[in-house]
Scaffold this active site. Sequence first.
Site, PDB file in Angstrom:
ATOM      1  N   CYS A   6      -1.685  -6.848  -7.195  1.00 50.15           N
ATOM      2  CA  CYS A   6      -2.196  -6.022  -6.043  1.00 50.15           C
ATOM      3  C   CYS A   6      -3.467  -5.525  -6.400  1.00 50.15           C
ATOM      4  O   CYS A   6      -3.521  -4.965  -7.363  1.00 50.15           O
ATOM      5  CB  CYS A   6      -1.107  -5.125  -6.100  1.00 50.15           C
ATOM      6  SG  CYS A   6      -1.453  -3.516  -5.113  1.00 50.15           S
ATOM      7  N   CYS A  21      -5.981  -1.323  -0.328  1.00 46.65           N
ATOM      8  CA  CYS A  21      -5.590  -1.625   0.890  1.00 46.65           C
ATOM      9  C   CYS A  21      -5.392  -0.188   1.696  1.00 46.65           C
ATOM     10  O   CYS A  21      -5.455  -0.062   3.017  1.00 46.65           O
ATOM     11  CB  CYS A  21      -4.843  -2.581   1.084  1.00 46.65           C
ATOM     12  SG  CYS A  21      -4.804  -3.869  -0.266  1.00 46.65           S
ATOM     13  N   THR A  64       0.386   3.586  -6.123  1.00 49.66           N
ATOM     14  CA  THR A  64      -0.508   2.397  -6.517  1.00 49.66           C
ATOM     15  C   THR A  64      -2.020   2.668  -6.881  1.00 49.66           C
ATOM     16  O   THR A  64      -2.799   3.379  -6.001  1.00 49.66           O
ATOM     17  CB  THR A  64      -0.421   1.362  -5.431  1.00 49.66           C
ATOM     18  OG1 THR A  64       1.200   1.182  -5.046  1.00 49.66           O
ATOM     19  CG2 THR A  64      -0.979   0.050  -5.734  1.00 49.66           C
ATOM     20  N   GLU A  85       0.646   1.892 -11.396  1.00 54.75           N
ATOM     21  CA  GLU A  85       1.414   3.167 -10.631  1.00 54.75           C
ATOM     22  C   GLU A  85       1.512   4.358 -11.361  1.00 54.75           C
ATOM     23  O   GLU A  85       1.701   4.151 -12.698  1.00 54.75           O
ATOM     24  CB  GLU A  85       2.793   2.353 -10.291  1.00 54.75           C
ATOM     25  CG  GLU A  85       2.878   1.054  -9.649  1.00 54.75           C
ATOM     26  CD  GLU A  85       2.691   1.295  -8.235  1.00 54.75           C
ATOM     27  OE1 GLU A  85       2.685   2.305  -7.453  1.00 54.75           O
ATOM     28  OE2 GLU A  85       2.522  -0.161  -7.799  1.00 54.75           O
ATOM     29  N   HIS A  95       0.626  -1.066   7.203  1.00 61.23           N
ATOM     30  CA  HIS A  95       0.684  -1.755   6.098  1.00 61.23           C
ATOM     31  C   HIS A  95       1.676  -3.177   5.968  1.00 61.23           C
ATOM     32  O   HIS A  95       1.255  -3.854   4.962  1.00 61.23           O
ATOM     33  CB  HIS A  95       1.045  -0.798   5.107  1.00 61.23           C
ATOM     34  CG  HIS A  95       0.731  -1.045   3.563  1.00 61.23           C
ATOM     35  ND1 HIS A  95      -0.704  -1.619   3.242  1.00 61.23           N
ATOM     36  CD2 HIS A  95       1.262  -1.105   2.365  1.00 61.23           C
ATOM     37  CE1 HIS A  95      -0.559  -1.757   1.961  1.00 61.23           C
ATOM     38  NE2 HIS A  95       0.305  -1.350   1.250  1.00 61.23           N
ATOM     39  N   TYR A 102       1.071  -7.220   3.964  1.00 56.93           N
ATOM     40  CA  TYR A 102       1.687  -8.211   2.992  1.00 56.93           C
ATOM     41  C   TYR A 102       1.696  -9.527   3.151  1.00 56.93           C
ATOM     42  O   TYR A 102       1.724 -10.301   2.447  1.00 56.93           O
ATOM     43  CB  TYR A 102       3.108  -7.637   2.872  1.00 56.93           C
ATOM     44  CG  TYR A 102       3.288  -6.262   2.077  1.00 56.93           C
ATOM     45  CD1 TYR A 102       2.604  -5.471   2.132  1.00 56.93           C
ATOM     46  CD2 TYR A 102       4.247  -6.451   0.830  1.00 56.93           C
ATOM     47  CE1 TYR A 102       2.516  -4.238   1.178  1.00 56.93           C
ATOM     48  CE2 TYR A 102       4.089  -5.523  -0.046  1.00 56.93           C
ATOM     49  CZ  TYR A 102       3.430  -4.266  -0.024  1.00 56.93           C
ATOM     50  OH  TYR A 102       3.740  -3.237  -0.592  1.00 56.93           O
ATOM     51  N   CYS A 113      -1.741 -10.312   1.277  1.00 55.79           N
ATOM     52  CA  CYS A 113      -1.786 -10.207  -0.257  1.00 55.79           C
ATOM     53  C   CYS A 113      -0.902 -11.310  -1.019  1.00 55.79           C
ATOM     54  O   CYS A 113      -1.232 -11.612  -2.065  1.00 55.79           O
ATOM     55  CB  CYS A 113      -1.817  -8.831  -0.534  1.00 55.79           C
ATOM     56  SG  CYS A 113      -0.266  -8.165  -0.567  1.00 55.79           S
ATOM     57  N   GLU A 155       7.725  -5.354  -5.972  1.00 50.45           N
ATOM     58  CA  GLU A 155       6.731  -4.784  -5.245  1.00 50.45           C
ATOM     59  C   GLU A 155       7.026  -5.627  -3.779  1.00 50.45           C
ATOM     60  O   GLU A 155       6.828  -4.793  -2.653  1.00 50.45           O
ATOM     61  CB  GLU A 155       5.346  -5.370  -5.589  1.00 50.45           C
ATOM     62  CG  GLU A 155       4.327  -4.340  -5.677  1.00 50.45           C
ATOM     63  CD  GLU A 155       3.522  -4.172  -4.363  1.00 50.45           C
ATOM     64  OE1 GLU A 155       3.580  -5.102  -3.805  1.00 50.45           O
ATOM     65  OE2 GLU A 155       3.224  -2.829  -4.025  1.00 50.45           O
TER      66      GLU A 155
HETATM   67 FE1  SF4 Z   1      -1.296  -3.973  -3.039  1.00 49.37          FE
HETATM   68 FE2  SF4 Z   1      -0.933  -5.745  -1.109  1.00 49.37          FE
HETATM   69 FE3  SF4 Z   1      -0.406  -3.388  -0.517  1.00 49.37          FE
HETATM   70 FE4  SF4 Z   1      -2.911  -4.112  -0.745  1.00 49.37          FE
HETATM   71  S1  SF4 Z   1      -1.534  -4.544   0.836  1.00 49.37           S
HETATM   72  S2  SF4 Z   1      -2.144  -2.300  -2.110  1.00 49.37           S
HETATM   73  S3  SF4 Z   1      -2.581  -5.823  -2.578  1.00 49.37           S
HETATM   74  S4  SF4 Z   1       0.770  -4.487  -2.022  1.00 49.37           S
HETATM   75 FE    FE Z   2       1.861  -2.303  -2.107  1.00 52.68          FE
END
Ligand code: SF4
Ligand code: FE
Length: 485
Positions: free
Chosen positions: A102, A106, A193, A259, A294, A298, A301, A449
């Site tokens: 990660c 983001c 995060t 984290e 958000h 995912y 990523c 995650e």
């Molecule tokens: Fe992490 Fe993916 Fe969330 Fe970006 S979108 S903060 S890489 S989990």
């Molecule tokens: Fe995340």
Amino acid sequence: MALKTGKEYVQSLKEMNPHPTVYLFGEKMQAPYDHPMVKPSQNAVALSYDLVHDPLHEDLMTARSHLTGQKVNRFCHIYQSRDDLVNKIKMFRMLGQMTATCFQRCTTCDGGNIMYLATYEVDQKFGTKYHERFKKFFRHLQENDLVAGIAMTDVKGDRSLKPSEQADPDLYLHVVEEKKDGIVVRGAKAHQTGALNCHYTVVMPTRAMAPEDKDYAVAFSVPMSSPGLIHIYGRQFSDTRKLEGGCIDMGNPLFGMQETLLIFENVLVPWENVYLYKEYEFAERISGLLGSHHRCSYGGCKTGVSDVLIGATALLAQYNGVAKSSHVRSKITEMITLSETMYGCGLASAYEGHKTPVGNYMNDFLLANVCKLNVARITNQIGQLALDIAGGIVTTMPSERDLHSPEIGKYVEKYLRGVSNVPAEHRMRILRLIENLMFGGGAGGYIVESIHGAGSPEAQKTMIPRESNLSHKISLAKCIAGIKE
Ligand code: SF4
Ligand code: FE
């Protein structure tokens, strides 16, 4: 201001917040930005800065700001088109492939875009002036190429009780004092995060709230250097391997994630950084907007990280001499199919995005929730297939020090080889990478995650029926079946 390099980004963290309060293993960390436990996570964010200066990636990594007219890092962009939403997913996949973790930045763009919309909506209803305040803050992020993490998840105490019903009023972050120059807040946000890699944190409410919870309905931004902010560094599986001075046993020696439990001990927030204050009616809207926005990310990523896991598994099969076996090929094909399903969902949610009344673009929320629910399920299946092919050696393998031991190194080299032309060290490296992806902190544990990040599966199952217009589907069936009522 010019777009920063990774090195300049790290320097800017040190300059803006030279002495953050961070505790690790019960002790206050000295020089946390240079600590070996922190460095891999910082490297992952720094890459998002360096790639901007690479002509190969510049187009995907940058955008034109509608606020300043300048070129900005795409992580600091307010989306102006569907293409922006799509490019974000592509950028996230690329960074997942390059870091296998990660990369933590983001929430700056995802949180920024939802607050850009939410502050406008609150203003429309209550005649407040939050939108201009937030715009000013976001412009500052763009002009200085900064990272702002989102602090949403409260620690929640007794989950059956509302914020105002908790035995301890601090179990949800709340306003404890109203002053002439701002508000004072207290509470804690969990699972933050990359918090220590951020210049700012943007706090938002985490759930629906009732009138009696109005002191908990608050959104604001503060610099990470604010007095009263305390980080307690979260442990990750095998995290102390970062302190052993080796490389192979870390699996992913360069990159990782971080984290912290972020405590707000009477933090003063100036009024100009407050974006929601007691408008409890919008608490659910804000948490729903962030979750659904958000969740589409995912699909980018986690597909990128899966690409690395699939590659590692296929390579290990070669090292083991089983790459041509039909069941291995079929399992790798299944892994690819599952992974591309996540990507397809993320892209579909972006392509089906729409323009909001304030002018930025939001992805399709039904598809985003389906995307995230698929990620929660699919990464589990991909991981299981990876472990199936890798074998039990993933968790029983001797250490890097054994490999390099003058007494027993020869045995490790001899007995950990697969095919004869590949050194044991290569096989060990790829096994450790798989171990890191599955269980380590490298991808937030990839599976954990993927289950809980951006909201646990039950949150998606709440949103999916709301977004899917089931009564329309029923009317379609009635029409086709000739049912007239
Ligand atoms: Fe992490 Fe993916 Fe969330 Fe970006 S979108 S903060 S890489 S989990
Ligand atoms: Fe995340």
